[in-house]
Design an enzyme around this catalytic site. Structure first.
Site, PDB file in Angstrom:
ATOM      1  N   CYS A 142       0.827  -1.207   0.000  1.00 56.19           N
ATOM      2  CA  CYS A 142       0.000   0.000   0.000  1.00 56.19           C
ATOM      3  C   CYS A 142       0.859   1.254   0.000  1.00 56.19           C
ATOM      4  O   CYS A 142       2.033   1.223   0.368  1.00 56.19           O
ATOM      5  CB  CYS A 142      -0.902   0.032   1.238  1.00 56.19           C
ATOM      6  SG  CYS A 142      -2.029  -1.363   1.328  1.00 56.19           S
ATOM      7  N   GLY A 148       0.053  -0.108  -4.991  1.00 60.86           N
ATOM      8  CA  GLY A 148      -1.246  -0.760  -4.841  1.00 60.86           C
ATOM      9  C   GLY A 148      -2.212  -0.340  -5.921  1.00 60.86           C
ATOM     10  O   GLY A 148      -2.400   0.854  -6.148  1.00 60.86           O
ATOM     11  N   ASN A 162      -0.265   1.589   5.986  1.00 62.15           N
ATOM     12  CA  ASN A 162       0.550   0.680   5.178  1.00 62.15           C
ATOM     13  C   ASN A 162       1.281  -0.233   6.147  1.00 62.15           C
ATOM     14  O   ASN A 162       2.025   0.232   7.000  1.00 62.15           O
ATOM     15  CB  ASN A 162       1.556   1.472   4.337  1.00 62.15           C
ATOM     16  CG  ASN A 162       2.520   0.570   3.588  1.00 62.15           C
ATOM     17  OD1 ASN A 162       2.200  -0.565   3.265  1.00 62.15           O
ATOM     18  ND2 ASN A 162       3.710   1.076   3.311  1.00 62.15           N
ATOM     19  N   GLY A 163       1.042  -1.541   6.052  1.00 61.94           N
ATOM     20  CA  GLY A 163       1.698  -2.488   6.953  1.00 61.94           C
ATOM     21  C   GLY A 163       0.768  -3.620   7.321  1.00 61.94           C
ATOM     22  O   GLY A 163      -0.209  -3.886   6.622  1.00 61.94           O
ATOM     23  N   TYR A 194      12.634  -4.007  -4.533  1.00 60.84           N
ATOM     24  CA  TYR A 194      11.491  -4.131  -5.435  1.00 60.84           C
ATOM     25  C   TYR A 194      10.449  -3.027  -5.342  1.00 60.84           C
ATOM     26  O   TYR A 194      10.036  -2.476  -6.340  1.00 60.84           O
ATOM     27  CB  TYR A 194      10.823  -5.491  -5.174  1.00 60.84           C
ATOM     28  CG  TYR A 194       9.560  -5.735  -5.953  1.00 60.84           C
ATOM     29  CD1 TYR A 194       9.600  -6.031  -7.311  1.00 60.84           C
ATOM     30  CD2 TYR A 194       8.310  -5.673  -5.340  1.00 60.84           C
ATOM     31  CE1 TYR A 194       8.432  -6.254  -8.035  1.00 60.84           C
ATOM     32  CE2 TYR A 194       7.137  -5.898  -6.053  1.00 60.84           C
ATOM     33  CZ  TYR A 194       7.209  -6.186  -7.406  1.00 60.84           C
ATOM     34  OH  TYR A 194       6.070  -6.411  -8.113  1.00 60.84           O
TER      35      TYR A 194
END
Length: 501
Positions: free
Chosen positions: A9, A35, A109-110, A265
Protein backbone atom coordinates in the site's frame (compact mmCIF):
# COMPACT_ATOMS: atom_id res chain seq x y z
CA UNK A 1 6.83 -4.66 -12.36
CA UNK A 2 4.74 -7.40 -14.04
CA UNK A 3 2.69 -10.15 -12.36
CA UNK A 4 4.47 -11.05 -9.13
CA UNK A 5 1.90 -11.68 -6.42
CA UNK A 6 3.78 -9.29 -4.11
CA UNK A 7 2.23 -5.89 -3.55
CA UNK A 8 1.40 -3.49 -0.74
CA UNK A 9 0.00 0.00 0.00
CA UNK A 10 0.92 3.67 -0.34
CA UNK A 11 -0.19 6.60 1.83
CA UNK A 12 -0.02 10.40 1.64
CA UNK A 13 -1.23 13.32 3.76
CA UNK A 14 -1.04 17.05 2.96
CA UNK A 15 -1.69 20.13 5.11
CA UNK A 16 -1.77 23.43 3.20
CA UNK A 17 -3.40 26.87 3.05
CA UNK A 18 -5.64 26.00 0.10
CA UNK A 19 -7.46 22.92 -1.26
CA UNK A 20 -5.24 19.83 -1.26
CA UNK A 21 -7.33 17.24 -3.19
CA UNK A 22 -5.59 17.80 -6.55
CA UNK A 23 -2.18 17.40 -4.93
CA UNK A 24 -3.26 14.27 -3.04
CA UNK A 25 -4.53 12.90 -6.38
CA UNK A 26 -1.18 13.62 -8.10
CA UNK A 27 0.67 12.06 -5.16
CA UNK A 28 -1.46 8.90 -5.32
CA UNK A 29 -0.71 8.60 -9.05
CA UNK A 30 2.99 8.58 -8.14
CA UNK A 31 2.35 5.93 -5.48
CA UNK A 32 0.21 3.76 -7.79
CA UNK A 33 2.98 1.12 -8.01
CA UNK A 34 2.36 0.36 -4.32
CA UNK A 35 -1.25 -0.76 -4.84
CA UNK A 36 -3.73 -1.02 -7.70
CA UNK A 37 -6.73 -2.63 -6.00
CA UNK A 38 -8.43 0.43 -4.53
CA UNK A 39 -7.85 4.13 -3.90
CA UNK A 40 -9.35 6.74 -1.61
CA UNK A 41 -8.97 10.14 0.02
CA UNK A 42 -10.66 12.32 2.61
CA UNK A 43 -10.20 16.08 3.09
CA UNK A 44 -11.48 18.41 5.80
CA UNK A 45 -12.88 21.86 4.96
CA UNK A 46 -13.04 25.13 6.93
CA UNK A 47 -16.42 24.14 8.42
CA UNK A 48 -14.82 20.94 9.82
CA UNK A 49 -16.83 18.90 7.34
CA UNK A 50 -15.27 15.80 5.74
CA UNK A 51 -15.41 15.27 1.99
CA UNK A 52 -14.35 11.83 0.80
CA UNK A 53 -14.24 9.41 -2.09
CA UNK A 54 -12.97 5.83 -2.24
CA UNK A 55 -13.57 2.89 -4.52
CA UNK A 56 -12.05 -0.13 -6.23
CA UNK A 57 -9.67 0.51 -9.13
CA UNK A 58 -6.80 2.69 -10.28
CA UNK A 59 -6.43 6.27 -9.01
CA UNK A 60 -7.38 7.72 -12.42
CA UNK A 61 -10.61 5.66 -12.45
CA UNK A 62 -11.64 6.22 -8.83
CA UNK A 63 -11.37 10.03 -8.97
CA UNK A 64 -13.36 11.50 -11.88
CA UNK A 65 -13.71 15.28 -12.29
CA UNK A 66 -17.15 15.22 -10.63
CA UNK A 67 -15.62 13.66 -7.51
CA UNK A 68 -12.69 16.09 -7.43
CA UNK A 69 -15.06 19.07 -7.58
CA UNK A 70 -16.58 18.00 -4.26
CA UNK A 71 -13.29 17.25 -2.47
CA UNK A 72 -12.88 20.64 -0.81
CA UNK A 73 -10.51 20.95 2.15
CA UNK A 74 -7.07 22.26 3.15
CA UNK A 75 -5.83 19.10 4.84
CA UNK A 76 -6.40 15.47 3.99
CA UNK A 77 -5.07 11.94 3.56
CA UNK A 78 -5.04 9.45 0.69
CA UNK A 79 -4.36 5.77 0.11
CA UNK A 80 -3.68 3.25 -2.64
CA UNK A 81 -4.33 -0.33 -1.63
CA UNK A 82 -3.42 -3.83 -2.51
CA UNK A 83 -5.07 -6.32 -0.14
CA UNK A 84 -2.51 -7.52 2.41
CA UNK A 85 -4.73 -8.53 5.31
CA UNK A 86 -8.46 -8.95 4.99
CA UNK A 87 -10.13 -9.34 1.63
CA UNK A 88 -10.95 -7.32 -1.44
CA UNK A 89 -13.98 -5.09 -1.91
CA UNK A 90 -15.01 -1.48 -1.35
CA UNK A 91 -15.48 -1.97 2.39
CA UNK A 92 -11.73 -2.64 2.65
CA UNK A 93 -10.77 0.52 0.74
CA UNK A 94 -9.20 3.27 2.83
CA UNK A 95 -9.39 5.77 4.49
CA UNK A 96 -11.34 3.94 7.20
CA UNK A 97 -13.43 6.03 9.57
CA UNK A 98 -14.75 6.03 13.13
CA UNK A 99 -16.97 8.86 14.36
CA UNK A 100 -15.75 8.85 17.97
CA UNK A 101 -13.76 10.65 19.23
CA UNK A 102 -13.86 13.70 16.90
CA UNK A 103 -14.19 11.62 13.71
CA UNK A 104 -10.94 9.93 12.74
CA UNK A 105 -10.05 8.84 9.19
CA UNK A 106 -7.03 6.57 8.93
CA UNK A 107 -4.79 5.22 6.16
CA UNK A 108 -2.31 2.45 6.92
CA UNK A 109 0.55 0.68 5.18
CA UNK A 110 1.70 -2.49 6.95
CA UNK A 111 0.31 -5.42 8.86
CA UNK A 112 -0.37 -6.17 12.53
CA UNK A 113 0.77 -9.55 13.82
CA UNK A 114 -1.58 -9.56 16.83
CA UNK A 115 -4.74 -8.25 15.15
CA UNK A 116 -6.86 -11.26 16.13
CA UNK A 117 -6.16 -10.77 19.87
CA UNK A 118 -6.70 -7.01 19.56
CA UNK A 119 -10.04 -7.61 17.78
CA UNK A 120 -11.21 -9.75 20.71
CA UNK A 121 -10.14 -7.05 23.20
CA UNK A 122 -11.91 -4.34 21.21
CA UNK A 123 -15.18 -6.28 21.24
CA UNK A 124 -15.20 -7.67 24.76
CA UNK A 125 -13.38 -5.02 26.80
CA UNK A 126 -14.01 -1.88 24.76
CA UNK A 127 -17.34 -2.70 23.09
CA UNK A 128 -16.20 -1.66 19.65
CA UNK A 129 -17.66 -3.41 16.61
CA UNK A 130 -15.34 -4.33 13.73
CA UNK A 131 -17.01 -4.58 10.35
CA UNK A 132 -14.17 -6.25 8.43
CA UNK A 133 -11.22 -8.53 9.19
CA UNK A 134 -8.83 -5.78 8.09
CA UNK A 135 -6.07 -5.05 10.57
CA UNK A 136 -6.26 -1.38 9.48
CA UNK A 137 -9.71 -1.24 11.09
CA UNK A 138 -8.27 -2.82 14.24
CA UNK A 139 -5.47 -0.24 14.36
CA UNK A 140 -7.92 2.63 13.80
CA UNK A 141 -10.16 1.45 16.65
CA UNK A 142 -7.26 0.90 19.06
CA UNK A 143 -5.99 4.43 18.41
CA UNK A 144 -9.51 5.92 18.60
CA UNK A 145 -10.15 4.16 21.92
CA UNK A 146 -6.85 5.40 23.39
CA UNK A 147 -7.48 8.96 22.19
CA UNK A 148 -11.05 8.86 23.58
CA UNK A 149 -9.67 7.91 27.00
CA UNK A 150 -7.90 11.31 27.11
CA UNK A 151 -11.36 12.90 27.57
CA UNK A 152 -10.43 16.21 25.92
CA UNK A 153 -12.84 18.22 23.80
CA UNK A 154 -9.90 20.09 22.25
CA UNK A 155 -6.98 17.64 22.21
CA UNK A 156 -3.47 19.08 22.26
CA UNK A 157 -0.46 17.46 20.58
CA UNK A 158 0.44 16.09 24.00
CA UNK A 159 -2.90 14.25 24.32
CA UNK A 160 -2.58 12.84 20.80
CA UNK A 161 0.98 11.64 21.44
CA UNK A 162 -0.13 9.92 24.65
CA UNK A 163 -2.69 7.97 22.62
CA UNK A 164 0.02 7.01 20.10
CA UNK A 165 2.27 5.76 22.93
CA UNK A 166 -0.55 3.53 24.21
CA UNK A 167 -1.22 2.31 20.65
CA UNK A 168 2.47 1.38 20.25
CA UNK A 169 2.30 -0.64 23.46
CA UNK A 170 -0.68 -2.63 22.23
CA UNK A 171 0.12 -3.18 18.55
CA UNK A 172 2.74 -5.58 17.17
CA UNK A 173 3.87 -5.65 13.55
CA UNK A 174 4.50 -3.03 10.90
CA UNK A 175 2.57 0.18 10.46
CA UNK A 176 3.11 3.52 8.80
CA UNK A 177 -0.04 5.49 9.58
CA UNK A 178 -1.70 8.78 8.71
CA UNK A 179 -4.84 9.90 10.55
CA UNK A 180 -7.02 12.90 9.84
CA UNK A 181 -8.59 14.06 13.11
CA UNK A 182 -11.65 16.04 12.02
CA UNK A 183 -11.43 19.73 12.90
CA UNK A 184 -7.98 19.33 14.42
CA UNK A 185 -5.27 18.20 11.99
CA UNK A 186 -3.18 15.35 10.58
CA UNK A 187 -1.23 12.81 12.61
CA UNK A 188 1.49 10.48 11.31
CA UNK A 189 3.25 7.68 13.16
CA UNK A 190 5.50 4.74 12.41
CA UNK A 191 6.05 1.46 14.26
CA UNK A 192 9.02 1.22 16.61
CA UNK A 193 11.10 -0.72 14.05
CA UNK A 194 10.33 1.65 11.17
CA UNK A 195 9.63 -1.37 8.94
CA UNK A 196 7.44 0.50 6.44
CA UNK A 197 8.64 3.86 5.08
CA UNK A 198 7.26 7.32 5.89
CA UNK A 199 8.82 10.72 5.14
CA UNK A 200 8.05 14.42 5.52
CA UNK A 201 8.28 17.27 2.99
CA UNK A 202 7.92 21.02 3.50
CA UNK A 203 7.27 24.11 1.35
CA UNK A 204 6.65 27.78 2.04
CA UNK A 205 3.04 28.94 1.82
CA UNK A 206 2.02 32.60 1.82
CA UNK A 207 1.37 32.75 5.56
CA UNK A 208 2.74 29.46 6.91
CA UNK A 209 4.71 26.33 6.14
CA UNK A 210 2.86 23.57 4.30
CA UNK A 211 3.60 19.87 4.80
CA UNK A 212 3.36 16.56 3.01
CA UNK A 213 3.90 13.13 4.62
CA UNK A 214 4.07 10.08 2.35
CA UNK A 215 5.37 6.54 1.86
CA UNK A 216 8.01 7.79 -0.60
CA UNK A 217 9.72 11.13 -1.25
CA UNK A 218 9.89 10.81 -5.06
CA UNK A 219 6.59 12.67 -5.30
CA UNK A 220 7.71 15.71 -3.26
CA UNK A 221 9.54 17.71 -5.91
CA UNK A 222 6.74 17.66 -8.48
CA UNK A 223 4.41 19.17 -5.84
CA UNK A 224 6.97 21.84 -4.88
CA UNK A 225 7.98 20.24 -1.54
CA UNK A 226 11.51 19.73 -0.27
CA UNK A 227 12.27 16.69 1.85
CA UNK A 228 12.52 17.60 5.50
CA UNK A 229 13.38 14.13 6.87
CA UNK A 230 12.04 10.63 7.47
CA UNK A 231 9.59 9.97 10.28
CA UNK A 232 11.69 8.10 12.84
CA UNK A 233 10.69 4.62 14.09
CA UNK A 234 8.23 5.04 16.97
CA UNK A 235 7.90 8.77 16.31
CA UNK A 236 4.61 10.65 15.94
CA UNK A 237 4.25 13.87 13.95
CA UNK A 238 1.18 16.10 14.32
CA UNK A 239 0.32 19.07 12.10
CA UNK A 240 -2.67 20.99 13.41
CA UNK A 241 -5.12 22.66 11.03
CA UNK A 242 -3.31 26.01 11.41
CA UNK A 243 -0.08 24.40 10.19
CA UNK A 244 1.75 24.15 13.53
CA UNK A 245 4.17 21.22 13.50
CA UNK A 246 4.73 18.96 16.54
CA UNK A 247 6.74 15.76 16.89
CA UNK A 248 7.59 13.36 19.69
CA UNK A 249 9.17 9.94 20.16
CA UNK A 250 6.33 7.75 21.43
CA UNK A 251 7.85 4.25 21.55
CA UNK A 252 9.80 2.75 24.43
CA UNK A 253 12.61 1.05 22.49
CA UNK A 254 12.70 2.36 18.93
CA UNK A 255 15.22 0.85 16.52
CA UNK A 256 15.48 1.53 12.79
CA UNK A 257 15.05 -1.79 10.95
CA UNK A 258 13.50 -0.97 7.56
CA UNK A 259 12.20 -3.66 5.23
CA UNK A 260 15.03 -4.48 2.81
CA UNK A 261 12.53 -5.42 0.08
CA UNK A 262 11.66 -1.71 -0.31
CA UNK A 263 15.10 -1.29 -1.91
CA UNK A 264 14.95 -4.50 -3.95
CA UNK A 265 11.49 -4.13 -5.43
CA UNK A 266 8.78 -1.87 -4.02
CA UNK A 267 10.02 1.66 -3.96
CA UNK A 268 10.49 3.85 -7.00
CA UNK A 269 14.17 4.17 -8.03
CA UNK A 270 13.91 7.96 -7.57
CA UNK A 271 12.96 7.60 -3.90
CA UNK A 272 15.22 7.81 -0.85
CA UNK A 273 14.06 5.57 1.98
CA UNK A 274 15.61 6.25 5.39
CA UNK A 275 18.34 8.29 3.67
CA UNK A 276 19.27 5.48 1.27
CA UNK A 277 18.93 6.15 -2.46
CA UNK A 278 16.94 3.24 -3.92
CA UNK A 279 18.60 3.80 -7.32
CA UNK A 280 22.13 3.66 -5.92
CA UNK A 281 21.30 0.62 -3.77
CA UNK A 282 20.10 -1.20 -6.90
CA UNK A 283 23.27 -0.24 -8.78
CA UNK A 284 25.32 -1.72 -5.96
CA UNK A 285 23.16 -4.89 -6.12
CA UNK A 286 24.22 -5.20 -9.77
CA UNK A 287 27.90 -4.77 -8.87
CA UNK A 288 27.71 -7.40 -6.14
CA UNK A 289 26.04 -9.85 -8.54
CA UNK A 290 28.79 -9.23 -11.11
CA UNK A 291 31.45 -10.00 -8.47
CA UNK A 292 29.61 -13.20 -7.53
CA UNK A 293 29.36 -14.34 -11.15
CA UNK A 294 33.09 -13.68 -11.71
CA UNK A 295 33.86 -15.70 -8.58
CA UNK A 296 31.54 -18.63 -9.38
CA UNK A 297 31.99 -18.65 -13.16
CA UNK A 298 35.25 -16.88 -14.03
CA UNK A 299 35.13 -18.36 -17.56
CA UNK A 300 31.47 -17.49 -18.14
CA UNK A 301 30.24 -17.35 -21.73
CA UNK A 302 27.52 -14.68 -21.29
CA UNK A 303 26.93 -12.82 -24.58
CA UNK A 304 24.30 -10.37 -23.37
CA UNK A 305 22.64 -9.14 -20.15
CA UNK A 306 18.87 -8.56 -20.39
CA UNK A 307 16.69 -7.19 -17.56
CA UNK A 308 13.15 -8.30 -16.85
CA UNK A 309 11.43 -4.90 -16.68
CA UNK A 310 11.09 -2.71 -14.69
CA UNK A 311 12.50 -3.03 -11.18
CA UNK A 312 15.63 -4.96 -12.23
CA UNK A 313 16.86 -2.60 -14.97
CA UNK A 314 19.14 -0.53 -12.70
CA UNK A 315 20.87 -3.61 -11.23
CA UNK A 316 21.11 -5.29 -14.66
CA UNK A 317 22.76 -2.28 -16.29
CA UNK A 318 25.43 -2.02 -13.58
CA UNK A 319 25.98 -5.80 -13.69
CA UNK A 320 26.57 -5.63 -17.47
CA UNK A 321 29.02 -2.74 -17.08
CA UNK A 322 31.00 -4.59 -14.38
CA UNK A 323 31.06 -7.84 -16.41
CA UNK A 324 31.96 -5.90 -19.57
CA UNK A 325 29.12 -7.63 -21.43
CA UNK A 326 26.57 -5.81 -23.67
CA UNK A 327 23.34 -4.73 -21.99
CA UNK A 328 20.21 -5.00 -24.12
CA UNK A 329 16.49 -4.56 -23.50
CA UNK A 330 15.04 -7.76 -24.92
CA UNK A 331 11.53 -7.41 -23.50
CA UNK A 332 8.98 -4.75 -24.34
CA UNK A 333 6.44 -4.19 -21.62
CA UNK A 334 2.80 -3.51 -22.43
CA UNK A 335 1.91 -0.82 -19.91
CA UNK A 336 -1.80 -0.63 -20.75
CA UNK A 337 -2.84 -4.22 -20.17
CA UNK A 338 -5.08 -3.49 -17.20
CA UNK A 339 -5.25 -5.30 -13.91
CA UNK A 340 -4.65 -8.94 -14.91
CA UNK A 341 -2.31 -9.51 -11.98
CA UNK A 342 -5.08 -8.70 -9.51
CA UNK A 343 -6.23 -12.24 -10.36
CA UNK A 344 -3.76 -13.82 -7.96
CA UNK A 345 -4.23 -17.40 -9.04
CA UNK A 346 -1.84 -19.58 -10.94
CA UNK A 347 -3.69 -20.14 -14.23
CA UNK A 348 -4.42 -16.44 -14.72
CA UNK A 349 -0.82 -15.59 -13.81
CA UNK A 350 0.60 -17.98 -16.42
CA UNK A 351 -1.52 -16.38 -19.14
CA UNK A 352 -0.76 -12.82 -18.10
CA UNK A 353 3.04 -12.99 -18.53
CA UNK A 354 2.83 -13.12 -22.34
CA UNK A 355 0.26 -10.33 -22.32
CA UNK A 356 2.54 -8.17 -20.20
CA UNK A 357 5.86 -8.79 -21.98
CA UNK A 358 6.68 -8.99 -25.66
CA UNK A 359 10.02 -10.41 -26.71
CA UNK A 360 12.56 -9.00 -29.19
CA UNK A 361 13.78 -12.23 -30.84
CA UNK A 362 16.87 -10.60 -32.37
CA UNK A 363 18.40 -9.99 -28.92
CA UNK A 364 18.12 -13.71 -28.04
CA UNK A 365 18.78 -15.62 -31.25
CA UNK A 366 21.93 -17.76 -31.03
CA UNK A 367 23.12 -16.07 -27.81
CA UNK A 368 23.93 -17.11 -24.26
CA UNK A 369 21.66 -14.76 -22.35
CA UNK A 370 21.83 -13.68 -18.70
CA UNK A 371 18.35 -12.61 -17.54
CA UNK A 372 18.29 -10.39 -14.45
CA UNK A 373 15.30 -10.00 -12.13
CA UNK A 374 14.91 -8.31 -8.75
CA UNK A 375 13.78 -11.57 -7.10
CA UNK A 376 12.15 -14.96 -7.69
CA UNK A 377 8.88 -15.58 -5.82
CA UNK A 378 6.77 -18.49 -7.06
CA UNK A 379 9.04 -19.19 -10.01
CA UNK A 380 6.13 -19.47 -12.46
CA UNK A 381 6.88 -16.08 -14.06
CA UNK A 382 10.62 -16.80 -14.25
CA UNK A 383 9.90 -20.19 -15.84
CA UNK A 384 7.61 -18.64 -18.46
CA UNK A 385 10.14 -15.93 -19.32
CA UNK A 386 12.95 -18.47 -19.70
CA UNK A 387 10.68 -20.50 -22.02
CA UNK A 388 10.05 -17.34 -24.07
CA UNK A 389 13.81 -16.70 -24.30
CA UNK A 390 14.48 -20.24 -25.51
CA UNK A 391 11.60 -20.07 -27.99
CA UNK A 392 13.20 -16.87 -29.34
CA UNK A 393 16.36 -18.87 -30.14
CA UNK A 394 18.59 -18.34 -27.11
CA UNK A 395 21.34 -21.01 -26.93
CA UNK A 396 21.56 -20.88 -23.13
CA UNK A 397 19.58 -18.91 -20.58
CA UNK A 398 21.21 -17.99 -17.28
CA UNK A 399 19.30 -16.26 -14.49
CA UNK A 400 20.45 -13.78 -11.84
CA UNK A 401 18.33 -12.60 -8.90
CA UNK A 402 19.24 -9.28 -7.24
CA UNK A 403 17.72 -10.66 -4.00
CA UNK A 404 18.53 -13.88 -2.11
CA UNK A 405 16.18 -16.87 -2.25
CA UNK A 406 12.74 -15.99 -0.83
CA UNK A 407 11.91 -18.88 1.49
CA UNK A 408 9.37 -17.49 3.99
CA UNK A 409 6.14 -15.51 3.89
CA UNK A 410 6.11 -11.83 4.75
CA UNK A 411 4.13 -10.66 7.80
CA UNK A 412 4.70 -6.93 7.51
CA UNK A 413 2.45 -5.60 4.79
CA UNK A 414 3.61 -7.47 1.68
CA UNK A 415 0.97 -9.67 0.11
CA UNK A 416 3.17 -12.64 -0.65
CA UNK A 417 2.16 -16.23 -1.45
CA UNK A 418 1.97 -18.95 1.20
CA UNK A 419 5.40 -20.37 2.12
CA UNK A 420 4.49 -23.68 0.45
CA UNK A 421 4.01 -21.80 -2.85
CA UNK A 422 7.41 -20.07 -2.82
CA UNK A 423 9.66 -21.89 -5.28
CA UNK A 424 12.74 -21.70 -3.01
CA UNK A 425 10.98 -22.64 0.24
CA UNK A 426 12.03 -26.30 0.07
CA UNK A 427 14.52 -26.33 -2.79
CA UNK A 428 18.27 -25.80 -3.16
CA UNK A 429 19.66 -23.25 -5.62
CA UNK A 430 20.28 -26.03 -8.19
CA UNK A 431 16.77 -27.38 -7.73
CA UNK A 432 15.25 -23.92 -8.25
CA UNK A 433 17.41 -23.51 -11.37
CA UNK A 434 16.07 -26.81 -12.71
CA UNK A 435 12.47 -25.94 -11.76
CA UNK A 436 12.50 -22.65 -13.68
CA UNK A 437 14.47 -24.12 -16.62
CA UNK A 438 17.64 -21.99 -16.29
CA UNK A 439 21.01 -23.32 -17.43
CA UNK A 440 22.38 -21.88 -14.22
CA UNK A 441 21.07 -19.57 -11.53
CA UNK A 442 22.79 -17.11 -9.24
CA UNK A 443 21.16 -15.53 -6.18
CA UNK A 444 22.51 -12.45 -4.42
CA UNK A 445 23.84 -13.38 -0.97
CA UNK A 446 22.05 -11.85 2.02
CA UNK A 447 25.34 -10.40 3.33
CA UNK A 448 25.90 -8.63 -0.01
CA UNK A 449 22.32 -7.36 -0.17
CA UNK A 450 22.56 -5.90 3.33
CA UNK A 451 25.88 -4.28 2.43
CA UNK A 452 24.41 -2.64 -0.71
CA UNK A 453 21.73 -0.94 1.40
CA UNK A 454 23.80 -0.23 4.52
CA UNK A 455 26.38 1.59 2.39
CA UNK A 456 23.77 4.32 1.83
CA UNK A 457 23.17 4.81 5.55
CA UNK A 458 25.76 3.14 7.84
CA UNK A 459 23.69 4.19 10.89
CA UNK A 460 21.19 1.43 10.08
CA UNK A 461 22.57 -1.59 11.89
CA UNK A 462 19.86 -4.07 10.91
CA UNK A 463 17.21 -4.57 8.22
CA UNK A 464 13.96 -6.52 8.28
CA UNK A 465 14.93 -9.60 6.20
CA UNK A 466 12.48 -12.28 7.37
CA UNK A 467 11.46 -13.41 3.86
CA UNK A 468 15.01 -14.70 3.44
CA UNK A 469 15.71 -15.91 6.99
CA UNK A 470 12.35 -16.73 8.60
CA UNK A 471 13.40 -14.63 11.62
CA UNK A 472 10.57 -12.24 12.51
CA UNK A 473 11.50 -9.14 14.51
CA UNK A 474 8.13 -8.58 16.22
CA UNK A 475 6.06 -10.79 18.53
CA UNK A 476 3.50 -12.97 16.71
CA UNK A 477 -0.05 -13.72 17.83
CA UNK A 478 -1.08 -17.27 18.63
CA UNK A 479 -1.19 -19.49 15.49
CA UNK A 480 -0.54 -16.37 13.41
CA UNK A 481 1.87 -18.03 10.98
CA UNK A 482 -0.29 -21.12 10.53
CA UNK A 483 -3.47 -19.06 9.90
CA UNK A 484 -1.67 -16.80 7.43
CA UNK A 485 -0.21 -19.78 5.58
CA UNK A 486 -3.71 -21.15 4.98
CA UNK A 487 -5.30 -17.82 4.02
CA UNK A 488 -2.59 -17.06 1.44
CA UNK A 489 -2.86 -20.30 -0.52
CA UNK A 490 -4.12 -19.81 -4.07
CA UNK A 491 -6.89 -22.33 -3.55
CA UNK A 492 -8.24 -20.48 -0.50
CA UNK A 493 -8.01 -17.11 -2.28
CA UNK A 494 -9.91 -18.54 -5.24
CA UNK A 495 -12.67 -19.88 -2.95
CA UNK A 496 -12.97 -16.47 -1.25
CA UNK A 497 -13.40 -14.71 -4.60
CA UNK A 498 -15.95 -17.33 -5.72
CA UNK A 499 -17.99 -16.87 -2.52
CA UNK A 500 -18.05 -13.09 -3.06
CA UNK A 501 -19.15 -13.44 -6.68
Amino acid sequence: SYSRGILMCGIVGISAETNVAAEIYDSLLMLQHRGQDAAGMVVCDSQDKLNSRKSMGYVRDVFQQRHMNKLIGSYGVGHVRYPTAGGTGKEFAQPMYVNSPYGISMVHNGNLTNSKELGVQLFHAEMRHLNTDSDSEVLLNIFAHELGKQREIYPSAEHIFKAVSKTHRRCDGAYAVLALITGHGILAFRDNNGIRPLCIGIRKGETRDEYIIASEDALFESQGFKKLRDVEPGEAVYIDKKGNFFSQQCAEEPQKRPCIFEYVYFSRPDSNIDEISVYKARMRMGSKLAQLIKKKNPDHDIDVVIPIPDSSTTAALQLAVDLNVPYREGFVKNRYIGRTFIMPYQEERKKSVRRKLNILDLEFEGKNVLLVDDSIVRGTTSKKIIEMAKDAGAKKVYFASAAPAIKYQNLYGIDMPATSELVASNRTEDEVSKEIGADWLVYQTLEDLIETCQYGNPNIKEFETSIFTGKYITPLGENYLEDLEVSRQDEVKAQREKAKA
